[in-house]
Design a protein around this motif. Structure first.
Motif, short mmCIF file in Angstrom:
data_model
loop_
_atom_site.label_atom_id
_atom_site.label_comp_id
_atom_site.label_asym_id
_atom_site.label_seq_id
_atom_site.Cartn_x
_atom_site.Cartn_y
_atom_site.Cartn_z
N ASP A 224 0.80 -1.22 0.00
CA ASP A 224 0.00 0.00 0.00
C ASP A 224 0.84 1.27 0.00
O ASP A 224 0.33 2.34 -0.33
N ASN A 225 2.10 1.18 0.39
CA ASN A 225 2.97 2.36 0.37
C ASN A 225 4.35 1.96 -0.13
O ASN A 225 5.37 2.26 0.48
N ILE A 226 4.36 1.27 -1.26
CA ILE A 226 5.60 0.71 -1.78
C ILE A 226 6.63 1.79 -2.11
O ILE A 226 7.83 1.59 -1.94
N ALA A 227 6.17 2.96 -2.58
CA ALA A 227 7.12 4.01 -2.95
C ALA A 227 7.93 4.46 -1.73
O ALA A 227 9.15 4.63 -1.82
N TRP A 228 7.27 4.65 -0.60
CA TRP A 228 8.00 5.08 0.59
C TRP A 228 9.00 4.02 1.03
O TRP A 228 10.17 4.31 1.32
N HIS A 229 8.55 2.79 1.10
CA HIS A 229 9.43 1.71 1.55
C HIS A 229 10.62 1.54 0.60
O HIS A 229 11.72 1.16 1.04
N THR A 230 10.42 1.83 -0.67
CA THR A 230 11.51 1.76 -1.62
C THR A 230 12.50 2.90 -1.43
O THR A 230 13.72 2.70 -1.44
N LEU A 231 11.96 4.11 -1.24
CA LEU A 231 12.81 5.30 -1.12
C LEU A 231 13.63 5.33 0.18
O LEU A 231 14.68 5.96 0.24
N VAL A 232 13.15 4.66 1.21
CA VAL A 232 13.92 4.60 2.45
C VAL A 232 14.69 3.28 2.56
O VAL A 232 15.45 3.08 3.50
N GLY A 233 14.47 2.40 1.57
CA GLY A 233 15.12 1.09 1.60
C GLY A 233 16.05 0.89 0.42
O GLY A 233 17.09 1.56 0.31
N PRO A 234 15.70 0.00 -0.51
CA PRO A 234 16.61 -0.33 -1.62
C PRO A 234 17.04 0.85 -2.48
O PRO A 234 18.13 0.83 -3.03
N HIS A 235 16.18 1.88 -2.61
CA HIS A 235 16.51 3.02 -3.46
C HIS A 235 16.89 4.27 -2.67
O HIS A 235 16.85 5.38 -3.20
N ALA A 236 17.28 4.09 -1.43
CA ALA A 236 17.65 5.25 -0.62
C ALA A 236 18.79 6.04 -1.25
O ALA A 236 18.86 7.27 -1.11
N GLY A 237 19.67 5.36 -1.96
CA GLY A 237 20.79 6.04 -2.61
C GLY A 237 20.38 6.91 -3.78
O GLY A 237 21.16 7.75 -4.23
N PHE A 238 19.15 6.73 -4.27
CA PHE A 238 18.63 7.54 -5.37
C PHE A 238 17.67 8.62 -4.86
O PHE A 238 17.09 9.35 -5.67
N ALA A 239 17.48 8.68 -3.55
CA ALA A 239 16.44 9.54 -2.97
C ALA A 239 17.02 10.77 -2.29
O ALA A 239 18.18 10.79 -1.88
N ILE A 240 16.18 11.79 -2.20
CA ILE A 240 16.47 12.97 -1.40
C ILE A 240 15.25 13.26 -0.54
O ILE A 240 14.13 12.88 -0.88
N GLY A 241 15.46 13.93 0.60
CA GLY A 241 14.35 14.26 1.47
C GLY A 241 14.68 13.97 2.92
O GLY A 241 15.85 13.93 3.32
N THR A 242 13.64 13.75 3.71
CA THR A 242 13.78 13.56 5.15
C THR A 242 13.01 12.32 5.57
O THR A 242 12.50 11.58 4.73
N ASN A 243 12.91 12.11 6.87
CA ASN A 243 12.14 10.98 7.36
C ASN A 243 10.64 11.26 7.36
O ASN A 243 9.84 10.43 7.81
N GLU A 244 10.24 12.44 6.83
CA GLU A 244 8.82 12.79 6.74
C GLU A 244 8.33 12.89 5.31
O GLU A 244 7.12 12.86 5.06
N ALA A 245 9.23 13.01 4.36
CA ALA A 245 8.86 13.08 2.95
C ALA A 245 10.11 12.83 2.11
O ALA A 245 11.19 13.34 2.42
N ARG A 246 9.93 12.07 1.05
CA ARG A 246 11.06 11.77 0.17
C ARG A 246 10.62 11.78 -1.29
O ARG A 246 9.44 11.66 -1.60
N ARG A 247 11.62 11.88 -2.16
CA ARG A 247 11.40 11.81 -3.59
C ARG A 247 12.66 11.28 -4.24
O ARG A 247 13.72 11.22 -3.61
N TYR A 248 12.54 10.89 -5.52
CA TYR A 248 13.73 10.53 -6.27
C TYR A 248 14.50 11.81 -6.62
O TYR A 248 13.91 12.88 -6.81
N ALA A 249 15.80 11.68 -6.72
CA ALA A 249 16.65 12.81 -7.07
C ALA A 249 16.40 13.23 -8.52
O ALA A 249 15.84 12.48 -9.31
#
Length: 225
Positions: free
Chosen positions: A6-31
């Motif tokens: 139900d929230n796969i994007a968040w779990h991806t951005l803080v997990g396997p794709h954290a190295g491609f992400a920017i943001g905080t522990n309250e909101a993230r996005r891809y770089a």
């Protein structure tokens, strides 16, 4: 149902794709350079202020799962419904597209050009870096492609499925999907995909292959003033 779905994007951005992400522990996005997906840990309490340092005014952002009222300074540019479909069949016995090429940096321009022509969903120049994307070529021309993108908790999304109009009707979409299904399941990962609710033809193909309906979610394109 897998709790990550139900929230796969968040779990991806803080997990396997954290190295491609920017943001905080309250909101993230891809770089920049990657698809402009945004995600929050809780869609009922999205912190849009946390995104301000990481977005530009007028930039189009994509969010799947958030259905609330846009806060001041933000607006919903477009909205649709995505149908999620999860794989519900056995592992394909053979690789149905052995001629498919694993796409790399040298293929990025061709992949992006095909995606811009066929519009399989948000796709940016660096999208193919987010997972294993495979393509089939006719000489230098990329005829069709598909890949595995967001992933977390033992599930992965098949995405970017598209075929050049000149090469449609040859079964490339289903063959590439089958290739990815086999590849992901050999890794112990359960594949799923998402399709527009009004995409009747695509849904029919996926159901015939062995996918089952597994819920719906609002998908939005948003921007900040």
């Amino acid at each position: 149902m897998n709790p990550f779905l139900d929230n796969i994007a968040w779990h991806t951005l803080v997990g396997p794709h954290a190295g491609f992400a920017i943001g905080t522990n309250e909101a993230r996005r891809y770089a920049p350079g990657f698809p402009s997906f945004i995600a929050f840990p809780d869609f009922d309490k999205p912190n849009f202020d946390a995104l301000l340092p990481y977005t530009e005014p007028g930039e189009l952002l994509y969010c799947a799962g958030w259905a609330g009222v846009a806060p001041a300074g933000w607006r919903v540019e477009a909205e649709s419904i995505l149908l999620r479909m999860a794989w519900n069949g056995p592992m394909p016995a053979v690789d149905e597209a052995p001629e498919a090429v694993l796409l790399g940096v040298r293929h990025a321009a061709a992949a992006h050009e095909l995606a811009m022509l066929t519009r399989p969903g948000p796709f940016s120049p660096r999208t193919i870096e987010l997972g294993d994307y495979f393509g089939v070529f006719d000489g230098p021309r990329l005829m069709a492609m598909a890949g595995a993108r967001v992933c977390a908790g033992g599930i992965s999304e098949i995405s970017g499925v598209c075929t050049h109009p000149d090469f449609q009707g040859r079964g490339w979409a289903s063959r590439l999907i089958a290739k990815l299904l086999r590849r992901e399941m050999q890794r112990g990962v359960t594949p799923f995909l998402r399709v527009m609710r009004d995409g009747v033809a695509a849904q029919g193909l996926y159901r015939r292959m062995g996918f089952r309906d597994d819920g719906e979610a609002v998908a939005r394109m948003i921007s900040r003033d």
